[in-house]
Design an enzyme around this catalytic site. Sequence first.
Site, PDB file in Angstrom:
ATOM      1  N   ASP A  14       2.147   1.259   5.040  1.00 47.63           N
ATOM      2  CA  ASP A  14       1.035   0.296   5.057  1.00 47.63           C
ATOM      3  C   ASP A  14       1.552  -1.110   4.785  1.00 47.63           C
ATOM      4  O   ASP A  14       1.870  -1.448   3.645  1.00 47.63           O
ATOM      5  CB  ASP A  14       0.018   0.668   3.966  1.00 47.63           C
ATOM      6  CG  ASP A  14      -0.761   1.916   4.326  1.00 47.63           C
ATOM      7  OD1 ASP A  14      -1.404   1.916   5.386  1.00 47.63           O
ATOM      8  OD2 ASP A  14      -0.732   2.888   3.547  1.00 47.63           O
ATOM      9  N   ASP A  60      -7.390   7.736   8.409  1.00 48.48           N
ATOM     10  CA  ASP A  60      -6.667   7.164   7.268  1.00 48.48           C
ATOM     11  C   ASP A  60      -7.619   6.720   6.150  1.00 48.48           C
ATOM     12  O   ASP A  60      -8.432   5.828   6.348  1.00 48.48           O
ATOM     13  CB  ASP A  60      -5.862   5.954   7.781  1.00 48.48           C
ATOM     14  CG  ASP A  60      -4.986   5.308   6.716  1.00 48.48           C
ATOM     15  OD1 ASP A  60      -4.847   5.873   5.624  1.00 48.48           O
ATOM     16  OD2 ASP A  60      -4.431   4.226   7.007  1.00 48.48           O
TER      17      ASP A  60
HETATM   18  C1  DX5 Z   1      -5.457   1.821   2.916  1.00 47.02           C
HETATM   19  C2  DX5 Z   1      -4.246   2.393   3.615  1.00 47.02           C
HETATM   20  C3  DX5 Z   1      -4.141   3.882   3.569  1.00 47.02           C
HETATM   21  C4  DX5 Z   1      -4.031   4.426   2.171  1.00 47.02           C
HETATM   22  C5  DX5 Z   1      -4.209   5.909   2.174  1.00 47.02           C
HETATM   23  O1  DX5 Z   1      -5.542   0.475   3.153  1.00 47.02           O
HETATM   24  O2  DX5 Z   1      -4.264   2.042   4.978  1.00 47.02           O
HETATM   25  O3  DX5 Z   1      -3.058   4.323   4.360  1.00 47.02           O
HETATM   26  O4  DX5 Z   1      -2.810   4.127   1.582  1.00 47.02           O
HETATM   27  O5  DX5 Z   1      -4.132   6.345   0.861  1.00 47.02           O
HETATM   28  P1  DX5 Z   1      -5.152   7.387   0.229  1.00 47.02           P
HETATM   29  O6  DX5 Z   1      -4.875   8.695   0.890  1.00 47.02           O
HETATM   30  O7  DX5 Z   1      -4.806   7.332  -1.203  1.00 47.02           O
HETATM   31  O8  DX5 Z   1      -6.550   6.902   0.539  1.00 47.02           O
HETATM   32 ZN    ZN Z   2      -2.785   3.083   6.280  1.00 43.29          ZN
END
Ligand code: DX5
Ligand code: ZN
Length: 208
Positions: free
Chosen positions: A31, A170
């Site tokens: 990310d 996601d």
């Molecule tokens: C949020 C990100 C995601 C996040 C997912 O902005 O794009 O990829 O890190 O993490 P979890 O699974 O903890 O929601």
């Molecule tokens: Zn992400």
Amino acid sequence: MKLSVSLLNAEDKNKTTKKINNTEIDYFHIDVMDGKFVSQLSFPLKEIQEISNVSKKPLDIHLMVEDPSLIIEDLKELSNINNITIHIEIDKDINKMLSKIKECGVKRGLAIKPNTDINLLKPYLDNIDIILIMTVEPGYGGQPFIESSVERIKKIKELIEDYNILLEVDGGINDKTIKKISLSDIAVVGSYITTSDNMEERINNLLV
Ligand code: DX5
Ligand code: ZN
């Protein structure tokens, strides 16, 4: 369904990458945040390079940045990228950015936030390989899955019926919410895995 592990909330990203390398996951999800498109900053290039060197899995790069052009150029030098995904909400020429990604020889992804009109995806369906549906507001790991996403995923699936596009989901995915996104091809999972003492067990919970 494939699994892409988001390293955002991992305390020690290299250590976590090494530990997860030998499991059955498919990708590492990176990310990238610029402090503009979202208020946080994450994954400077050096960190992405380090993860790329350590990783035995292809990288799934999610660019939450207002101007992806420079970082796309920088990413060209990495050999293990599966896809680079940009956001449809940015104020840039999306087709131009998608062409730049294609020049890197990797899959082109287009991400959409939870409140963005899904019809905006229509003009790009011929030029993308992946749609990343955000099921939380971008910016932080560890947020709860937005329930209305289930209907949205269904609608987007209908929209791409005649196209060869993968659906990636996601945000807020765990052993319970993964059952709600069975229409998707790739699930991104972050804190459910990376904040656990037993990451392998968590991964196995998702694979069943
Ligand atoms: C949020 C990100 C995601 C996040 C997912 O902005 O794009 O990829 O890190 O993490 P979890 O699974 O903890 O929601
Ligand atoms: Zn992400």
